[in-house]
Enzyme design. Structure first.
Site, PDB file in Angstrom:
ATOM      1  CG  ASP C  44      -1.161   2.398   2.791  1.00 57.42           C
ATOM      2  OD1 ASP C  44      -2.219   2.576   3.440  1.00 57.42           O
ATOM      3  OD2 ASP C  44      -0.141   1.905   3.306  1.00 57.42           O
ATOM      4  CB  ALA C  45      -5.542   0.447   0.298  1.00 60.50           C
TER       5      ALA C  45
END
Lengths: 165, 165, 165, 165
Positions: C44-45
């Site tokens: 994820d980010a």
């Protein structure tokens, strides 16, 4: 037709409740309700919602809760390199849900310490039955130096959702 | 506290716009707008929205569109064993989106035939820029016997969203 | 070039260890090792593996374990309408993993009863550190009539992986 | 029992073919074969593989292809801030696949330019039928300054997989 469309910001504001949910007072503390619909991507070949999808639902609700309460996780990450990490989670599965069911994730706080907290997230079916309970143990960290006390603004928000027993 | 929570059905009704979007008239045809927020699960280590997530966004919007227009895909599947299949899709990526951005998927119909259709789904960022265009070629099938004409009710709904040029 | 390609079945057989892992004897019981690579879709980010992805890794490993041990969940579901359900899971997160890291899920059995069991799934990084521990409480059910004793063939497989203490 | 397990690096090396696939010569160019199993998370309530999962399969195969060919996307990103972006993709769906089917993604190159390429990724079922064709248009970028010529090492790898017609 142009590549830009002028009115999305205002239209999206009108969807606020659906996108970030709503905060209610309940038994002396606040509780966050987050709505969602079970999508094809959330189901599996067993015909019901895939068990890990509930972990996604809980995460979407946590993000929505803090956005709605006015705390921007993305700003803290990009500007100060600080954020939440998850240490531990427990999920109990009660009643299955199926494609296109409407659900609500209800988030409150069980434990609040200086640098960590325990969240209780109950995921209800539109018919009022509970589908899953998720308990999440999170901590605040500086990405480079490790555990750190919650920023006061965040600590105050979390305290509002704390169930004192 | 009991395992049931009495008021979710009514609260979820109040979130209608956020959950299933809204239908607008535009240039002589209808267009469906579906709102969403970019979640952690939608992003990847590159820091932006993962490219396949847009394909999920388009699917969520198609389901929301038909639910809102009054056509229940789940009933047709369980009661008559009929449904949509996707033959082909094309996605063009324009401007990246990032964590917690608000987006809208705008769905209209490019081609409508007896048993198939082509949908155009533009995914806009809150700032008005287009993030992705998705073109989806779908067909109606009887799960056991194969291609089949659209049910008249569905065909009428799709026609309302058809852009005649 | 034709639409069919003659040699995939035999080539895929040669990938057996990568696809379904391997069974080892360890301290008087069997243990299943399942290999995987962290993909873009798993991150994820935040730049690391998204926490719910580990729940997927554990599920892939359970499926691979039973396939490799000769028990077909899909046949039991389609022919007798019976299968596993997950009642509860706990995940503890230790060391983060990142894009393209190689990992192994090690599955053994903590508790085996007539109709339910508790699985212990440790997810190791290639460097030997543990990334996550997942404990899964599962039960055998007839999809229409509810809880049911494990089929003897399945019970015998699970017993081989049971750690008696 | 200790928290570390000494032998994972060597065991994972023995799973190489399953984890990163294999490169074959075919009609004067190279082709990469990547194996996978359809997991619960890849299926949906329709009982078959969810259409966006094939886009994930294609991405896993591209990463595996470059890792196996000796090019590290993660090093280029972290050390030089350069990487691939996807401009456009097209997917055609042929034969559905179902839970626990074994599949192979075959990747070759249709077009190679100075700073962009078009990849052809056919996804075959173990029985030899094609399940999906994915065409991916990618370009090389410096994350801050935009489009950039491929590094020579990467350009040479891509050229080996180029089908000249």
């Amino acid at each position: 037709m142009t590549e830009t469309h002028p009115s999305f910001a205002s239209w999206l504001s009108s969807c606020q409740t659906g996108l970030d949910g709503e905060i209610f007072r309940h038994d002396g503390h606040s509780e966050h309700h987050y709505p969602l619909v079970i999508q094809y991507e959330d189901t599996d070949a067993g015909g019901i919602t895939y068990h890990a999808s509930y972990i996604n639902f809980a995460e979407r609700a946590r993000s929505a809760w803090l956005r709605l309460a006015g705390f921007s996780l993305s700003d803290w990450l990009s500007e100060r390199n600080q954020g939440f990490i998850i240490h531990k989670l427990e999920a109990e599965y009660k009643t299955p849900s199926t494609l296109h069911d409407r659900m609500a994730v209800c988030t409150s706080v069980d434990v609040l310490k200086r640098a960590s907290c325990v969240l209780r997230q109950n995921i209800y079916h539109e018919n009022g039955h509970i589908s899953a309970r998720v308990i999440v143990h999170g901590a605040w960290v500086d990405v480079t130096s490790g555990p750190k006390a919650f920023p006061p603004q965040l600590s105050e928000i979390i305290a509002l959702f704390h169930q004192d027993q």
